[in-house]
Design a protein around this motif. Structure first.
Motif, PDB file in Angstrom:
ATOM      1  N   ILE B  67      61.132  82.060  48.238  1.00  0.00           N
ATOM      2  CA  ILE B  67      59.897  81.470  48.775  1.00  0.00           C
ATOM      3  C   ILE B  67      58.688  82.155  48.144  1.00  0.00           C
ATOM      4  N   LYS B  68      57.641  81.376  47.879  1.00  0.00           N
ATOM      5  CA  LYS B  68      56.361  81.947  47.442  1.00  0.00           C
ATOM      6  C   LYS B  68      55.413  81.811  48.624  1.00  0.00           C
ATOM      7  N   MET B  69      55.319  82.882  49.393  1.00  0.00           N
ATOM      8  CA  MET B  69      54.592  82.833  50.665  1.00  0.00           C
ATOM      9  C   MET B  69      53.105  82.578  50.427  1.00  0.00           C
ATOM     10  N   SER B  70      52.570  81.585  51.164  1.00  0.00           N
ATOM     11  CA  SER B  70      51.125  81.358  51.039  1.00  0.00           C
ATOM     12  C   SER B  70      50.377  81.713  52.317  1.00  0.00           C
ATOM     13  N   VAL B  86      55.995  87.528  47.286  1.00  0.00           N
ATOM     14  CA  VAL B  86      56.447  88.166  48.522  1.00  0.00           C
ATOM     15  C   VAL B  86      55.694  89.468  48.817  1.00  0.00           C
ATOM     16  N   ASP B  87      54.415  89.509  48.391  1.00  0.00           N
ATOM     17  CA  ASP B  87      53.557  90.641  48.725  1.00  0.00           C
ATOM     18  C   ASP B  87      52.509  90.168  49.717  1.00  0.00           C
ATOM     19  N   ALA B  88      52.055  91.068  50.558  1.00  0.00           N
ATOM     20  CA  ALA B  88      50.966  90.728  51.476  1.00  0.00           C
ATOM     21  C   ALA B  88      50.165  91.977  51.780  1.00  0.00           C
ATOM     22  N   TYR B  89      48.894  91.770  52.133  1.00  0.00           N
ATOM     23  CA  TYR B  89      48.064  92.888  52.585  1.00  0.00           C
ATOM     24  C   TYR B  89      47.733  92.652  54.048  1.00  0.00           C
ATOM     25  N   LEU B  90      48.172  93.573  54.866  1.00  0.00           N
ATOM     26  CA  LEU B  90      47.938  93.479  56.309  1.00  0.00           C
ATOM     27  C   LEU B  90      46.726  94.337  56.664  1.00  0.00           C
ATOM     28  N   GLY B  91      45.658  93.686  57.086  1.00  0.00           N
ATOM     29  CA  GLY B  91      44.424  94.415  57.419  1.00  0.00           C
ATOM     30  C   GLY B  91      44.414  94.869  58.867  1.00  0.00           C
ATOM     31  N   ALA B  92      43.854  96.055  59.109  1.00  0.00           N
ATOM     32  CA  ALA B  92      43.885  96.673  60.446  1.00  0.00           C
ATOM     33  C   ALA B  92      43.153  95.860  61.507  1.00  0.00           C
ATOM     34  N   ALA B 124      56.532  83.029  57.517  1.00  0.00           N
ATOM     35  CA  ALA B 124      55.709  82.649  56.365  1.00  0.00           C
ATOM     36  C   ALA B 124      55.863  81.175  56.062  1.00  0.00           C
ATOM     37  N   GLU B 125      54.769  80.618  55.545  1.00  0.00           N
ATOM     38  CA  GLU B 125      54.773  79.220  55.093  1.00  0.00           C
ATOM     39  C   GLU B 125      54.524  79.211  53.588  1.00  0.00           C
ATOM     40  N   ALA B 126      54.980  78.116  52.928  1.00  0.00           N
ATOM     41  CA  ALA B 126      54.758  78.004  51.486  1.00  0.00           C
ATOM     42  C   ALA B 126      54.663  76.539  51.118  1.00  0.00           C
ATOM     43  N   TYR B 127      54.098  76.237  49.936  1.00  0.00           N
ATOM     44  CA  TYR B 127      54.020  74.826  49.528  1.00  0.00           C
ATOM     45  C   TYR B 127      55.221  74.404  48.686  1.00  0.00           C
ATOM     46  N   GLY B 128      56.035  75.359  48.275  1.00  0.00           N
ATOM     47  CA  GLY B 128      57.256  75.028  47.532  1.00  0.00           C
ATOM     48  C   GLY B 128      57.000  74.740  46.062  1.00  0.00           C
ATOM     49  N   THR B 129      57.758  75.404  45.205  1.00  0.00           N
ATOM     50  CA  THR B 129      57.629  75.156  43.758  1.00  0.00           C
ATOM     51  C   THR B 129      59.039  75.025  43.202  1.00  0.00           C
ATOM     52  N   ASP B 130      59.141  74.690  41.903  1.00  0.00           N
ATOM     53  CA  ASP B 130      60.469  74.576  41.294  1.00  0.00           C
ATOM     54  C   ASP B 130      61.218  75.910  41.337  1.00  0.00           C
ATOM     55  N   CYS B 131      60.481  76.998  41.165  1.00  0.00           N
ATOM     56  CA  CYS B 131      61.148  78.307  41.175  1.00  0.00           C
ATOM     57  C   CYS B 131      61.233  78.922  42.572  1.00  0.00           C
ATOM     58  N   PRO B 133      61.648  77.211  46.034  1.00  0.00           N
ATOM     59  CA  PRO B 133      61.747  75.952  46.781  1.00  0.00           C
ATOM     60  C   PRO B 133      61.509  76.063  48.292  1.00  0.00           C
ATOM     61  N   LEU B 134      61.785  77.217  48.889  1.00  0.00           N
ATOM     62  CA  LEU B 134      61.707  77.329  50.354  1.00  0.00           C
ATOM     63  C   LEU B 134      60.249  77.183  50.837  1.00  0.00           C
ATOM     64  N   THR B 135      60.055  76.438  51.935  1.00  0.00           N
ATOM     65  CA  THR B 135      58.676  76.230  52.421  1.00  0.00           C
ATOM     66  C   THR B 135      58.383  76.930  53.738  1.00  0.00           C
ATOM     67  N   GLU B 136      59.393  77.504  54.345  1.00  0.00           N
ATOM     68  CA  GLU B 136      59.163  78.201  55.618  1.00  0.00           C
ATOM     69  C   GLU B 136      60.228  79.269  55.798  1.00  0.00           C
ATOM     70  N   ILE B 137      59.840  80.380  56.403  1.00  0.00           N
ATOM     71  CA  ILE B 137      60.824  81.441  56.657  1.00  0.00           C
ATOM     72  C   ILE B 137      60.463  82.146  57.958  1.00  0.00           C
ATOM     73  N   LYS B 138      61.483  82.516  58.722  1.00  0.00           N
ATOM     74  CA  LYS B 138      61.258  83.272  59.961  1.00  0.00           C
ATOM     75  C   LYS B 138      62.391  84.274  60.072  1.00  0.00           C
ATOM     76  N   THR B 139      62.069  85.554  60.057  1.00  0.00           N
ATOM     77  CA  THR B 139      63.122  86.577  60.094  1.00  0.00           C
ATOM     78  C   THR B 139      62.567  87.883  60.668  1.00  0.00           C
ATOM     79  N   GLN B 140      63.431  88.841  60.848  1.00  0.00           N
ATOM     80  CA  GLN B 140      63.016  90.151  61.348  1.00  0.00           C
ATOM     81  C   GLN B 140      62.968  91.147  60.183  1.00  0.00           C
ATOM     82  N   ILE B 141      61.962  91.987  60.166  1.00  0.00           N
ATOM     83  CA  ILE B 141      61.889  93.033  59.133  1.00  0.00           C
ATOM     84  C   ILE B 141      61.573  94.372  59.812  1.00  0.00           C
ATOM     85  N   SER B 142      61.752  95.445  59.063  1.00  0.00           N
ATOM     86  CA  SER B 142      61.366  96.766  59.556  1.00  0.00           C
ATOM     87  C   SER B 142      60.877  97.573  58.361  1.00  0.00           C
TER      88      SER B 142
END
Lengths: 128, 508
Positions: B67-70, B86-92, B124-131, B133-142
């Motif tokens: 997925i290319k998260m937007s 799959v990078d993001a900046y989380l602001g305080a 995360a949501e995404a618009y989907g590309t050829d490389c 393809p996934l447009t949505e993801i929901k999971t747990q991270i740590s």
């Protein structure tokens, strides 16, 4: 001692408190009061020689008296001793120790809740 | 006199003399500058304050399918993901998108949750590309599952900061905490004599690349922070206002939740309490002298947050010794003070850093590049369309009531002019109160004859020179529909209503 006095609607227009102060040798301080024609509550601090007789008088006049013990509590895990609460306390119940630990004094607290709302880490709770 | 290399050799040999900035102040007082500069190798500083300009770069790793998260949310807090896939900046200071949570659990809290090792939800949501393809993801991270979690704070450790008070008659909720009405309290945020950049005010040892203590980990100074200023007024060598600050980085995986905390300034929003400590190598007497600065010698300004403009008026100057006594005099009244930053934690940080150096776990660095020392001022953001002031609003004919007007006259006046508010004024048009159609109904219902018995005497007003946007906020905050406009002599010039303002915003 500190206590809540509960006034029922039938007694709100009687001058019980002034009788109390006139007839007994006590010290009496109203910390909070919210009394309307529908009844209400008053937070008081009462002391002095005739304290016990005075309390009996209040109860005889139909006022329910509920003593309070612990009013304010600090969650040691959550508190970062920033001191944002210190200047907000109207009765100086929150003071910094020599090492800047924020100390809260149950005896002085009147439970206004200003510190609770303004604590950045939600570390102070007012409970009865 | 000494070099960083010599000091590092002494740290290695276990011979280095390390003291905190507070200890240094008394050492120089007791033993003199010459002796102390020779004896002491390192001075440690510390601060633990609310630093809104903080955040973290997170790399989540690639999912299968990728997925290319937007748009990315962590525990409901949006992180900026307009960088790669799959990078993001989380602001305080980012609030929670769930309105029931809102300001109570924002970006800063999620950063703390991660450092505590808790599992958080990634959506995360995404618009989907050829490389991708996934447009949505929901999971747990740590923290453990992330490839990188790098705290990068664009503006930390302000050299000095103004203290705040509030001259208005309402409580204000600000990033400087709760400010009581009528200058009821003063809050200040600097750690004073322990604060890193007040101990090296000309950046003789602190610079780009300096290794530091950051939230319990070894971090680094990336360079000057945003809004860095050099050309400021100084007293005893230290700026009396904001001036310098630092951009910091550190590995969240190494951090300790004891030295970082998500917080919420009531009705303002989330902020991150950052623990930072910087070691200062005592290379010569000049540096020793700077680190010996005491709270009495560090001055700041107490400013009035009641003025919601960019420049706020100074109420008085104050030094940190005065502020730390717990009260300060404002116009002849003793006013209680609050620190906002934790002095206890600041000292703990300076001691912790000292311990690291004493044990040979932390070595000093020379800066790769010096921080700027001249030519930087903070430029304002000019609004190209200048803000509309209250006096620019087209006023309707001024309709007023006098205190001895009869209730029925006032009622007629309101109906005739189709208005709901009427300012009550004296013979010189000075404001005495305001009466609304509701007050009139109230007067009729209770058989009251005098206007003065039903009018509101505590009136919320607008000044001619105030921007309309400030008035819109005031109308909203006080849940009122209109307010009288007052000139410098408290004379009523007109009324401004919520409708006037919405017409202005909706119009042209």
């Amino acid at each position: 001692m500190k206590a809540w006095l509960t006034f029922s609607p039938s007694i709100v227009n009687r001058a019980i408190i002034s009788d109390l102060v006139k007839n007994f040798e006590i010290t009496f301080n109203i910390l909070r009061a919210d009394i309307t024609p529908k009844g209400g509550k008053m937070l008081i601090e009462i002391g002095g020689k005739q304290r016990k007789q005075a309390i009996k008088f209040l109860e005889k006049e139909g006022i329910k008296l509920t003593p309070i013990k612990k009013v304010v509590k600090k969650d040691e895990e959550k508190c970062i001793d920033c001191g944002a609460c210190i200047s907000l306390c109207p009765v100086k119940a929150i003071c910094p120790a020599d090492d800047w630990t924020v100390d809260v004094d149950d005896q002085l607290c009147i439970g206004c809740g200003f510190c609770t709302f303004s604590c950045p880490t939600r570390a102070i709770k007012v409970t009865e | 006199m000494k070099t960083v290399e010599e000091i590092n050799q002494r740290i290695k040999d276990g011979d280095a003399v390390v003291v905190t900035a507070a200890e240094m102040t008394s050492l120089v007082k007791d033993n003199g500058l010459k002796e102390t500069a020779k004896e002491v190798d390192v001075v440690t500083t510390g601060t633990f304050g609310a630093m809104c300009s903080s955040g973290a770069f997170l790399n989540f790793g690639h999912s299968d399918p990728p997925i290319k998260m937007s748009r990315t949310f962590i525990n409901g807090v949006e992180a900026y993901s307009g960088l790669a896939a799959v990078d993001a900046y989380l602001g305080a200071t980012q609030p929670n998108r769930n309105p029931d949570v809102g300001l109570e659990h924002g970006g800063a809290h999620v950063i703390e949750d991660l450092i505590r090792g808790e599992e958080v939800e990634l959506y995360a949501e995404a618009y989907g590309t050829d490389c991708y393809p996934l447009t949505e993801i929901k999971t747990q991270i740590s923290l453990e599952s992330l490839n990188q979690a790098i705290m990068v704070n664009p503006r930390n450790c302000y050299q000095n900061y103004a203290a705040a008070t509030n001259s208005t008659d309402e409580t204000l909720y600000t990033y400087m905490g709760t400010l009581l009405p009528n200058n009821g309290n003063v809050s200040y945020s600097s750690a004073g004599e322990l604060s890193p950049l007040l101990n090296d005010p000309y950046f003789q040892t602190i610079g780009t690349g300096t290794r530091i203590f950051l939230c319990g980990a070894q971090g680094y100074i990336m360079g000057e922070g945003t809004q860095f200023a050099t050309d400021v007024e100084r007293k005893n060598g230290v700026p009396v206002s904001t001036a310098g600050n630092l951009m910091l980085k550190g590995d969240m995986k190494e951090m300790d939740a004891d030295f970082v905390r998500g917080a919420t300034m009531p009705k303002y929003g989330p902020t991150l309490y950052v623990g930072a400590g910087i070691p200062i190598p005592v290379l010569n007497e000049e540096i020793a002298k700077r680190t010996a600065i005491s709270d009495e010698e560090i001055e700041c300004r107490i400013i009035d947050y009641g003025v919601t403009r960019r420049s706020k008026p100074t109420v008085r100057p104050a030094n940190y010794h005065e502020l730390k006594t717990g009260t300060i005099e404002l116009d002849g009244v003793e006013v209680p003070t609050s620190p906002l930053s934790s002095h206890k934690k600041a000292l703990e940080i300076a001691l912790e850093l000292k311990k690291w150096i004493d044990k040979g776990e932390f070595y000093l660095t020379s800066p790769v590049e010096k921080l700027p020392t001249e030519g930087l001022v903070v430029k304002p953001l000019e609004i190209q369309k200048p803000s509309i002031l209250v006096k620019d609003l087209k006023g309707e004919a001024l309709i007023l009531a006098r205190p001895n007007d009869q209730i029925n006259e006032v009622a007629q006046k309101m109906v005739k002019n189709s208005i709901n508010h009427l300012p009550v004024v004296d013979e010189r048009n000075k404001l005495l109160g305001i009466v609304t159609s509701w007050d009139i109904a109230n007067a009729v219902a209770h058989g009251k004859k005098n206007l003065t018995d039903v009018m509101t005497k505590k009136v919320i007003i607008a000044r001619e020179e105030e921007p309309v946007d400030v008035i819109a906020r005031r109308i909203d905050k006080n849940k009122i529909s209109g307010l009288p406009v007052i000139d410098k002599d408290n004379r009523v010039k007109g009324m401004v209503t919520a409708e006037d303002i919405s017409r202005l915003i909706g119009g042209d």
